[in-house]
Design a protein around this motif. Structure first.
Motif, PDB file in Angstrom:
ATOM      1  N   ARG A 275       0.833  -1.206   0.000  1.00  0.00           N
ATOM      2  CA  ARG A 275       0.000   0.000   0.000  1.00  0.00           C
ATOM      3  C   ARG A 275       0.863   1.249   0.000  1.00  0.00           C
ATOM      4  N   MET A 276       2.145   1.086   0.412  1.00  0.00           N
ATOM      5  CA  MET A 276       3.076   2.219   0.402  1.00  0.00           C
ATOM      6  C   MET A 276       4.455   1.739  -0.030  1.00  0.00           C
ATOM      7  N   HIS A 277       5.148   2.605  -0.754  1.00  0.00           N
ATOM      8  CA  HIS A 277       6.496   2.315  -1.225  1.00  0.00           C
ATOM      9  C   HIS A 277       7.446   3.222  -0.434  1.00  0.00           C
ATOM     10  N   CYS A 278       8.344   2.619   0.361  1.00  0.00           N
ATOM     11  CA  CYS A 278       9.142   3.392   1.317  1.00  0.00           C
ATOM     12  C   CYS A 278      10.639   3.178   1.113  1.00  0.00           C
ATOM     13  N   THR A 279      11.430   4.103   1.693  1.00  0.00           N
ATOM     14  CA  THR A 279      12.881   3.990   1.672  1.00  0.00           C
ATOM     15  C   THR A 279      13.386   3.737   3.091  1.00  0.00           C
ATOM     16  N   VAL A 280      14.293   2.771   3.240  1.00  0.00           N
ATOM     17  CA  VAL A 280      14.874   2.459   4.546  1.00  0.00           C
ATOM     18  C   VAL A 280      15.810   3.595   4.963  1.00  0.00           C
ATOM     19  N   THR A 281      15.620   4.105   6.212  1.00  0.00           N
ATOM     20  CA  THR A 281      16.488   5.176   6.714  1.00  0.00           C
ATOM     21  C   THR A 281      17.501   4.659   7.721  1.00  0.00           C
TER      22      THR A 281
END
Ligand code: ADP
Ligand code: MG
Length: 339
Positions: A275-281
């Motif tokens: 549902r969401m496309h995220c970047t690892v921080t």
């Protein structure tokens, strides 16, 4: 008919030259309960406790203890014991003398005094240190002497203001459990101030979360965790805190709302299925789990938990999903909307 509370604050307010301490504090505390006053520094926890203790007098409202109006009573007439962050021990008296001081003043027989002393020192892990002076103890040991003194005082109401903040983490966990067990065993009523949500959540039957001199929510630890009344509670309670998303990030929630989601309710799924496309921080190894911090426009505090040691490289892109039933919906003012 519900029994009348052991301790009652009714519309209590305290100001200093117009500067707000606390306002509109209403609270019913049943006998034998463990209540934590929780919140960030300066939110009014100590002020509330000092008003209860009689160390401050309220500008508005009433305070009742055991059915008696004590709003303007002297501290010494309120039949309670107190443990502060600063230990307030007599430097020239030994550990044993410090712990038994109140008992001696109240002319408790010697045999009973020594029994109570032994039990209190046992509970606080101070056996063997009876004859030391406070100056010969570590900060943690001094704090435990202050706890032992409150224990032997034998009052039905005990007020504690951040009593564990000078102890190292391991000792803090141990003494936390001791205080809780003691409170249960003795059936005393404890009102406990802390800024540490883990401490409040693990010790208290009822948590009172405060902000800027006002109560935000009163409930069981589970209530505050699972049904936060507003976004402040959502972000203050739990480690990691609840992530908050602008409603425009998700389809179907309309405008001007805030959606809350906890890390344990988020799953990583194959690319294109989320549902969401995220970047690892960042990746933080916690022991049993690894906490993966995530970045997404319109989201704060987003993270996901993976079992064991499971680091992910910074900048790595992942898809996440979650079920609607695990979402918390707040209005534009941050107040809870969903059931
Ligand atoms: P907490 O214990 O939650 O950190 P306090 O109850 O000590 O917070 O303080 C609440 C507010 O009241 C703070 O803004 C603090 O500066 C103010 N305050 C507390 N005691 C006094 C005082 N004696 N005079 C003036 N302001 C005070
Ligand atoms: Mg304080």
């Amino acid at each position: 008919m519900t029994p009348s509370p052991f301790v009652k604050l009714d519309g209590v307010a305290k100001r200093w030259n117009g500067q707000l301490g606390v306002e509109g504090i209403s609270l019913d505390i049943p006998e034998g309960s463990f209540t934590a006053l929780l919140g960030p520094s300066g939110c009014g926890k100590s002020t509330t406790l000092r008003l209860l203790a009689g160390l401050e007098l309220p500008d508005e409202g009433k305070i009742l203890i055991d059915g008696k109006d004590v709003t303007t009573s002297a501290a010494s007439d309120r039949n309670l014991s107190m443990v502060f962050q600063s230990y307030a021990l007599f430097p020239h008296l030994s550990v044993a003398e410090n712990v038994m001081f109140g008992l001696k003043v109240r002319r408790v027989p010697k045999k009973e005094r020594l029994e109570k002393l032994h039990r209190a020192l046992e509970i606080t892990g101070l056996l063997g240190l009876e004859s030391r002076k406070p100056g010969e103890l570590s900060g943690g040991q001094r704090q435990r002497v202050a706890l032992a003194r409150a224990i032997v005082a034998g009052q039905r109401l005990c007020l504690m203001d951040e009593p564990l903040s000078n102890l190292d983490a391991k000792l803090r966990n141990a003494v936390r459990r001791d205080i809780k067990k003691l409170q249960r065993d003795l059936g005393i009523t404890v009102v406990y101030v802390t800024h540490d949500q883990t401490e409040a959540m693990s010790m208290a039957d009822t948590v009172v979360l405060m902000k800027n001199g006002h109560i935000q929510q009163v409930g069981t630890p589970e209530d505050l965790y699972s049904r936060p009344d507003n976004t402040f509670v959502a972000e203050f309670v739990g480690a990691p805190p609840m992530a908050l998303l602008e409603s425009s990030v998700l389809a179907g929630f309309g405008e001007d709302k805030t959606i809350g989601i906890r890390a344990e309710n988020i799953q990583i799924v194959p690319k294109g299925e989320g549902r969401m496309h995220c970047t690892v921080t960042e990746s933080e190894f916690l022991g049993a789990e690894t906490l993966i911090g995530l970045d997404h426009a319109g989201a704060t505090g987003l993270s996901v938990l993976r079992p064991g040691l499971s680091m992910m490289a910074e900048g790595h892109e992942i898809d996440i999903t979650f079920h609607d039933e695990n979402l918390h919906v707040f209005d534009a003012a941050g107040q809870r909307l969903s059931g």
